[in-house]
Design an enzyme around this catalytic site. Structure first.
Site, short mmCIF file in Angstrom:
data_model
loop_
_atom_site.label_atom_id
_atom_site.label_comp_id
_atom_site.label_asym_id
_atom_site.label_seq_id
_atom_site.Cartn_x
_atom_site.Cartn_y
_atom_site.Cartn_z
N CYS A 131 0.85 -1.18 0.00
CA CYS A 131 0.00 0.00 0.00
C CYS A 131 0.89 1.24 0.00
O CYS A 131 1.43 1.63 1.03
CB CYS A 131 -0.90 -0.04 1.24
SG CYS A 131 -2.12 1.25 1.28
N CYS A 220 16.61 15.83 -33.75
CA CYS A 220 15.36 16.50 -34.10
C CYS A 220 15.24 16.70 -35.60
O CYS A 220 16.22 17.04 -36.27
CB CYS A 220 15.30 17.85 -33.37
SG CYS A 220 13.62 18.35 -33.10
C1 LIG Z 1 -1.72 5.69 6.76
C2 LIG Z 1 -2.76 4.92 6.03
C3 LIG Z 1 -3.76 5.59 5.33
C4 LIG Z 1 -4.75 4.89 4.67
N1 LIG Z 1 -5.71 5.59 4.00
C5 LIG Z 1 -6.71 4.93 3.40
C6 LIG Z 1 -7.75 5.63 2.74
O1 LIG Z 1 -7.75 6.86 2.69
N2 LIG Z 1 -8.73 4.91 2.15
C7 LIG Z 1 -8.75 3.55 2.20
O2 LIG Z 1 -9.67 2.93 1.65
N3 LIG Z 1 -7.77 2.86 2.80
C8 LIG Z 1 -6.77 3.51 3.41
N4 LIG Z 1 -5.78 2.81 4.03
C9 LIG Z 1 -5.86 1.35 4.05
C10 LIG Z 1 -6.86 0.90 5.13
O3 LIG Z 1 -6.55 1.56 6.35
C11 LIG Z 1 -6.76 -0.58 5.28
O4 LIG Z 1 -7.01 -1.18 4.02
C12 LIG Z 1 -7.79 -1.07 6.28
O5 LIG Z 1 -7.60 -0.49 7.55
C13 LIG Z 1 -7.66 -2.57 6.40
O6 LIG Z 1 -8.73 -3.03 7.17
P1 LIG Z 1 -8.64 -4.43 7.87
O7 LIG Z 1 -9.91 -4.60 8.64
O8 LIG Z 1 -8.28 -5.49 6.89
O9 LIG Z 1 -7.39 -4.33 8.89
P2 LIG Z 1 -7.13 -3.30 10.07
O10 LIG Z 1 -7.88 -2.04 9.91
O11 LIG Z 1 -5.66 -3.26 10.22
O12 LIG Z 1 -7.76 -4.06 11.31
C14 LIG Z 1 -7.19 -5.26 11.76
C15 LIG Z 1 -7.58 -5.44 13.20
O13 LIG Z 1 -7.19 -6.73 13.61
C16 LIG Z 1 -6.64 -6.64 14.91
N5 LIG Z 1 -5.72 -7.78 15.08
C17 LIG Z 1 -4.61 -8.07 14.37
N6 LIG Z 1 -4.07 -9.22 14.79
C18 LIG Z 1 -4.86 -9.67 15.79
C19 LIG Z 1 -4.82 -10.82 16.62
N7 LIG Z 1 -3.87 -11.75 16.54
N8 LIG Z 1 -5.77 -10.95 17.55
C20 LIG Z 1 -6.77 -10.03 17.66
N9 LIG Z 1 -6.86 -8.93 16.90
C21 LIG Z 1 -5.91 -8.75 15.98
C22 LIG Z 1 -5.93 -5.32 14.96
O14 LIG Z 1 -5.82 -4.87 16.29
C23 LIG Z 1 -6.88 -4.44 14.13
O15 LIG Z 1 -7.83 -3.79 14.92
C24 LIG Z 1 -4.75 3.47 4.69
C25 LIG Z 1 -3.74 2.79 5.36
C26 LIG Z 1 -2.76 3.49 6.03
C27 LIG Z 1 -1.68 2.73 6.77
#
Ligand SMILES: Cc1cc2nc3c(=O)[nH]c(=O)nc-3n(C[C@H](O)[C@H](O)[C@H](O)COP(=O)(O)OP(=O)(O)OC[C@H]3O[C@@H](n4cnc5c(N)ncnc54)[C@H](O)[C@@H]3O)c2cc1C
Length: 289
Positions: A131, A220
């Site tokens: 990403c 050119c």
């Molecule tokens: C700086 C930044 C900006 C971004 N901006 C955008 C944007 O503008 N628009 C967009 O669409 N996307 C954006 N993204 C991407 C987006 O944030 C991610 O695609 C999205 O958060 C992924 O969602 P997810 O539910 O897969 O994982 P996450 O949001 O990472 O959630 C995963 C969850 O699982 C939990 N977890 C992990 N391992 C365990 C475990 N073993 N046991 C229990 N819990 C666990 C974590 O605590 C977390 O809460 C951005 C990413 C970053 C880093």
């Protein structure tokens, strides 16, 4: 229904770059999970999952509990692999990150130091990153945050993994002219830039040094309707090794031939057929320095 999460809070990840420059604080972009789920009658456990045991449909949690399930939805997000690149990451490494709210807070601490003592910043994404968007976002956000404080001029920002070619590249004017004009950027010169970029990216991917440079040679054919003027400038910007000029009807005909040849190359997806390469080499014209 039960939600299990490693932390007891939700973080709005896309706002992390703002936190890193002080446009948000932690409270503004995080919220406690439990009360919001409670309102909907959904259970919540703030603990990491240590092990999934599909044989008995059970989760082993880091807090020592076990949890039975009928259906399990996995949504554990990314596993940040700073360990793959020596020196990377905010924990034990030398780089910052905006991937989590904790990382962004640390980045903000150093951003404050940067304001006190401005210096160069390098922004980018490591090999294997999937990403890249947030890195670009952060570059623009940092640029704006520094401009607001009138410090941008003291912070050269290098964005690794970005290459530019062609007319979008800022090249200083060659000399002062009565009517201010920029440096011309001609087709072959741009092809040489693209060739260098492609070689550099390939070199980086192979872990080699990316030090290819475009030759910025210019060839050119200037058309005048029924005749024309041709020049070869090696390189385009003086001082030059070769300065060659000729004029005549043949240039007009050569330009027509070049039009057909170039369009055919575009359609075939061949940037530099081998015969072109060797013919150019015979004339001392190369895309790479
Ligand atoms: C700086 C930044 C900006 C971004 N901006 C955008 C944007 O503008 N628009 C967009 O669409 N996307 C954006 N993204 C991407 C987006 O944030 C991610 O695609 C999205 O958060 C992924 O969602 P997810 O539910 O897969 O994982 P996450 O949001 O990472 O959630 C995963 C969850 O699982 C939990 N977890 C992990 N391992 C365990 C475990 N073993 N046991 C229990 N819990 C666990 C974590 O605590 C977390 O809460 C951005 C990413 C970053 C880093």
């Amino acid at each position: 229904m039960t939600v299990v999460n490693a932390t007891d809070y939700f973080q709005f990840v896309p706002s992390n770059p703002w936190l890193a420059v002080g446009w948000r604080d932690r409270a503004a972009i995080t919220l406690p999970i439990a009360p919001y789920l409670e309102r909907k009658g959904i259970g919540f456990i703030a603990s990491g999952v240590e092990q999934i045991r599909p044989d008995v449909s059970q989760l082993q949690l880091e807090n020592g509990e076990t949890l039975d399930y009928d259906y399990l939805i996995l949504a554990t997000g990314p596993k940040l692999m700073f360990s793959e690149v020596e020196g990377a990451g905010p924990e034990g490494g030398f780089t910052h990150s905006v991937c989590t709210v904790d990382h962004a807070e640390r980045a903000h601490e150093d951003f404050e130091r940067l304001l006190e003592n401005p210096g160069p910043v390098v922004i980018g994404a490591f090999q294997g990153a999937s990403c890249f968007g947030p890195a670009y976002e952060y570059a623009f956000i940092l640029d704006k945050a520094l401009r607001k404080r009138k410090l941008r001029s003291k912070v050269p920002i290098t964005f690794v993994n970005i290459f530019a070619a062609g007319v979008c590249v800022a090249i200083p004017p060659v000399e002062a002219t009565p009517v201010p004009t920029g440096a011309p950027k001609t087709g072959y010169m741009i092809e040489s830039m693209v060739t260098a970029i492609v070689h550099n990216i390939a070199a980086e991917l192979e872990g080699k040094e990316a030090n290819y440079k475009g030759s910025w040679h210019a060839i050119c054919l200037a058309d005048m309707g029924d005749r024309g003027a041709a020049f070869v400038a090696l390189p385009q910007m003086p001082p030059r090794d070769v300065n060659w000029f000729a004029a005549g009807r043949w240039v007009h005909l050569a330009k027509i031939a070049f039009e057909k040849y170039f369009i055919r190359k575009m359609k075939k997806g061949t940037s530099e057929p081998v015969y072109e390469k060797y013919m150019m080499r015979a004339l001392g014209i190369r895309r790479l320095e």
